[in-house]
Design an enzyme around this catalytic site. Sequence first.
Site, PDB file in Angstrom:
ATOM      1  N   GLU A 283     -38.497  69.858  67.599  1.00 42.72           N
ATOM      2  CA  GLU A 283     -38.666  70.734  66.415  1.00 42.72           C
ATOM      3  C   GLU A 283     -38.194  70.174  65.166  1.00 42.72           C
ATOM      4  OE1 GLU A 283     -38.079  75.432  67.295  1.00 42.72           O
ATOM      5  OE2 GLU A 283     -36.088  74.468  67.039  1.00 42.72           O
ATOM      6  N   HIS A 304     -42.943  60.158  91.881  1.00 41.41           N
ATOM      7  CA  HIS A 304     -43.698  60.543  92.908  1.00 41.41           C
ATOM      8  C   HIS A 304     -44.823  61.354  92.222  1.00 41.41           C
ATOM      9  CE1 HIS A 304     -41.489  58.528  96.287  1.00 41.41           C
ATOM     10  NE2 HIS A 304     -40.441  58.843  95.372  1.00 41.41           N
ATOM     11  N   LYS A 418     -45.745  83.574  66.037  1.00 40.31           N
ATOM     12  CA  LYS A 418     -45.219  84.937  65.722  1.00 40.31           C
ATOM     13  C   LYS A 418     -46.238  85.889  64.856  1.00 40.31           C
ATOM     14  CE  LYS A 418     -40.596  83.037  66.064  1.00 40.31           C
ATOM     15  NZ  LYS A 418     -39.368  82.969  65.256  1.00 40.31           N
TER      16      LYS A 418
HETATM   17  O1  PA5 Z   1     -33.885  75.658  66.672  1.00 39.01           O
HETATM   18  C1  PA5 Z   1     -34.144  77.010  66.160  1.00 39.01           C
HETATM   19  O2  PA5 Z   1     -33.769  77.404  65.193  1.00 39.01           O
HETATM   20  C2  PA5 Z   1     -34.608  78.085  67.188  1.00 39.01           C
HETATM   21  O3  PA5 Z   1     -35.165  77.245  68.529  1.00 39.01           O
HETATM   22  C3  PA5 Z   1     -34.012  79.238  67.398  1.00 39.01           C
HETATM   23  O4  PA5 Z   1     -32.721  78.790  68.202  1.00 39.01           O
HETATM   24  C4  PA5 Z   1     -34.579  80.137  68.411  1.00 39.01           C
HETATM   25  O5  PA5 Z   1     -36.015  80.440  67.875  1.00 39.01           O
HETATM   26  C5  PA5 Z   1     -34.023  81.474  68.550  1.00 39.01           C
HETATM   27  O6  PA5 Z   1     -33.634  81.813  67.329  1.00 39.01           O
HETATM   28  P1  PA5 Z   1     -32.444  83.040  67.148  1.00 39.01           P
HETATM   29  O7  PA5 Z   1     -31.151  82.401  67.596  1.00 39.01           O
HETATM   30  O8  PA5 Z   1     -32.274  83.418  65.927  1.00 39.01           O
HETATM   31  O9  PA5 Z   1     -32.802  84.181  68.207  1.00 39.01           O
END
Ligand code: PA5
Length: 428
Positions: A283, A304, A418
């Site tokens: 990310e 394996h 989303k």
């Molecule tokens: O790193 C990030 O920003 C995402 O992985 C969020 O942690 C994830 O989408 C969860 O978001 P939230 O804590 O707003 O529910």
Amino acid sequence: MFKKRLKLNTKCLKGFVSERDFRNILPEVEKAHAALIEKNSRGKEFLGWVDFPEEAGPEFLKKIETTGGRINSEKDAVIVIGIGGSYLGARSIIETLAPRIIGKDIFFAGYNLSGDFLNRLLSEVKDRDVNVIVISKSGTTTEPALAFRIIKDFLMRKYSAKELKSRIICVTDKEKGALKRLAEEEGYESFVIPDDIGGRFSVLTAVGLLPVASAGINIRELLDGAKAQRKYGLKSGAVKDISCRYAAIRNILYRSGKKIEILSSFDNSLHYFDEWWKQLFGESEGKNGRSIFPASCDFSTDLHSMGQLIQQGERNLFETFLVAEKNPEKCRIPTVSDDLDNLNYLAGKSVDHVNRKAYEATRKAHFDGGVPNMTVFFGGKSAFCLGQLFYFFEKAAAISGYLAGVNPFDQPGVEAYKREMFKLLGKP
Ligand code: PA5
């Protein structure tokens, strides 16, 4: 407690990464390191994690320990609801350390959209008392919000309104989002996720600390490990800090065509640590049409299966091994009189000894097969060492993202699915 300094072994990069490559990339690394320390570059509004382990005050820690300690002292099951950065860090710590530390059940939910999963979870806890920790920074993420609605509905049928109130704890933004509103209206105890710390960098805030304290794990040791790693990095500077070196190596390899990094652990309990690592790097770096694809393997299990591809598939890979220097328990191999399985040559040795040799053999075989690799050695499976590892990799992800020319702290791409999903669902 295992407390040794982390080490980065680069022996198996020979012929792939030279000292000259290092010298060439060093000015970029120094610039990235300075930008991070001085907090003046891309994504600077999300650098709260850099000093958070040092700045977490006694009042905050006491509050986590009090609530977490209370939950841990009760026999009740705990359901931790969250996804991505609000889930993987806590799960990785609990899965790595908890089998030795706790005698209670911690369940995770809200990290998928499977109705079957939720039904099974509810049937598993139906005759038990339950505490719930719901974590969402935005407070609007669909997966945890949906799971919370369903689990809360189940709990409402089990408990009075008064009792329910003491069984739900929220970790969320200090003022925004539906979860914050709900916590205020219902009077749930809540913990704040700092504005300047993004999800995947939040494991050492209440996001990770509260579930971990509820599992009986020492949060101060975890933070001490992170603090030690932070201090070491500041003292070493860009040239010697292993986070910088690791970030530099990744980018040198990427620029020479190695587009996939596999984090390989020789201990299945680190599986979720690897998952946390994948999110952190995926990310943070996968933007602007460039990316090192972060993959992971559990060895020797995956030797394996994926072992074949790694040894002889396309040579676009590099590997990072995550290896504990010491293991707490020795499981010895017995002598057997008939020796039908021909294993008496190992009698008296521990299984960990065999595992260590498997690691040494694998790094050599993969290197000989054209897969450059390095190893991060950590002291052993302790809260302190996990704290070191979290900080080491977070800093490396930030530096590596800067070297790649991206903002390591945003994630605009995750919105696309989303939008499409909400269209299909008819969200008003
Ligand atoms: O790193 C990030 O920003 C995402 O992985 C969020 O942690 C994830 O989408 C969860 O978001 P939230 O804590 O707003 O529910």
